[in-house]
Enzyme design. Sequence first.
Site, PDB file in Angstrom:
ATOM      1  CE  LYS A  28     -17.034 -54.966 -66.958  1.00 62.63           C
ATOM      2  NZ  LYS A  28     -18.242 -55.749 -67.322  1.00 62.63           N
ATOM      3  CB  CYS A 110     -18.528 -58.814 -73.978  1.00 59.74           C
ATOM      4  SG  CYS A 110     -19.579 -57.399 -73.533  1.00 59.74           S
ATOM      5  CE  LYS A 144     -18.176 -65.633 -67.976  1.00 53.54           C
ATOM      6  NZ  LYS A 144     -18.040 -64.462 -67.113  1.00 53.54           N
ATOM      7  N   GLY A 229     -23.332 -69.668 -63.704  1.00 51.95           N
ATOM      8  CA  GLY A 229     -24.681 -69.539 -64.253  1.00 51.95           C
ATOM      9  C   GLY A 229     -25.708 -70.105 -63.296  1.00 51.95           C
TER      10      GLY A 229
HETATM   11  O1  IRO Z   1     -21.780 -55.509 -70.515  1.00 56.71           O
HETATM   12  C1  IRO Z   1     -20.776 -56.011 -69.995  1.00 56.71           C
HETATM   13  O2  IRO Z   1     -19.810 -55.341 -69.572  1.00 56.71           O
HETATM   14  C2  IRO Z   1     -20.762 -57.487 -69.939  1.00 56.71           C
HETATM   15  C3  IRO Z   1     -19.689 -58.261 -70.321  1.00 56.71           C
HETATM   16  I1  IRO Z   1     -17.895 -57.469 -70.868  1.00 56.71           I
HETATM   17  C4  IRO Z   1     -19.805 -59.672 -70.342  1.00 56.71           C
HETATM   18  O3  IRO Z   1     -18.877 -60.431 -70.684  1.00 56.71           O
HETATM   19  N1  IRO Z   1     -20.991 -60.208 -69.963  1.00 56.71           N
HETATM   20  C5  IRO Z   1     -22.035 -59.457 -69.586  1.00 56.71           C
HETATM   21  O4  IRO Z   1     -23.094 -60.001 -69.258  1.00 56.71           O
HETATM   22  N2  IRO Z   1     -21.899 -58.084 -69.568  1.00 56.71           N
END
Ligand code: IRO
Length: 291
Positions: A28, A110, A144, A229
């Site tokens: 994560k 994110c 990413k 994806g």
């Molecule tokens: O909400 C999130 O934790 C999250 C992250 I860091 C991300 O890179 N992509 C996403 O869809 N959710």
Amino acid sequence: MNASGVWCRTEAELDELIKSSASTFVTKSSTLEFREGNPEPRYVDLELGSINSMGLPNLGIDFYLNYSIKNNQKENFLSVAGLTREENLEMLEKVQNSEFSGLLELNLSCPNVIGKPQVGYDFDATKSLLEEVFSVYKKPLGVKLPPYFDIVHFQQIAEILNQFPLKFVTCVNSIGNGLFIDTDSEKVVIKPKNGFGGIGGKYIKPTALANVRQFYTLLNPEIKVIGCGGIENGKDAFEHILCGASMLQVGTQLMKEGMSAFDRIEKELREIMKQKGYSTIEDFKGKLQSL
Ligand code: IRO
């Protein structure tokens, strides 16, 4: 492997990934300190995918770094998503000075932290962050990326990425700030941000394929593309590889199905390869044809 964020936040989840048939895994995205994340409900399965606004809940970099060092069964990816430049650099220094020997996936995309735009959409910020990152970090690193939607944007961001010794790019993160509505109740389905969240799954496969293809075509060949994806089955995996992906990540489908998704997708991919007479990935990787 899994897509970062899916089944990789707690020790128990990571242990399951290690035991699974995935060739590796990614943790994560982490911050310097533990984060609770956004209020629930914050992840919902949809008919054609998913919507999430998790808000970067994680146990902090020390946990994921130690877990990665301790784990010697699979060389893994460590995902890092600092909320500021300073936080990213501090985490990278920690990893640099540790015994970590895997790959670092720096998350520039994110979509769900309130008040923090996706770095990957700010080309100047991406360039200056990468300059600083590579001045402190000397181990293998990739980024990413968020999905891009304009041919000129692909060219502009690729030109920047090509200036750095990146090992890989992962395309794509969720499509940010979509809105899913429950018609009966006339309500949104997740609590944070009035229902806006990152979209994954079938909805985003054409966008993901477009991003994999563009970056495979535009980046220096040393920079590998990891496809992510809308991978639900062997056909989706085949299409990502045909566009140029060297590795694959499964997000929404892993959430829906659990660890058996890896075996099933691999089996289906092998079946397609057999039907087409391909014996290795290299026989078709990147070989998408135009009309
Ligand atoms: O909400 C999130 O934790 C999250 C992250 I860091 C991300 O890179 N992509 C996403 O869809 N959710």
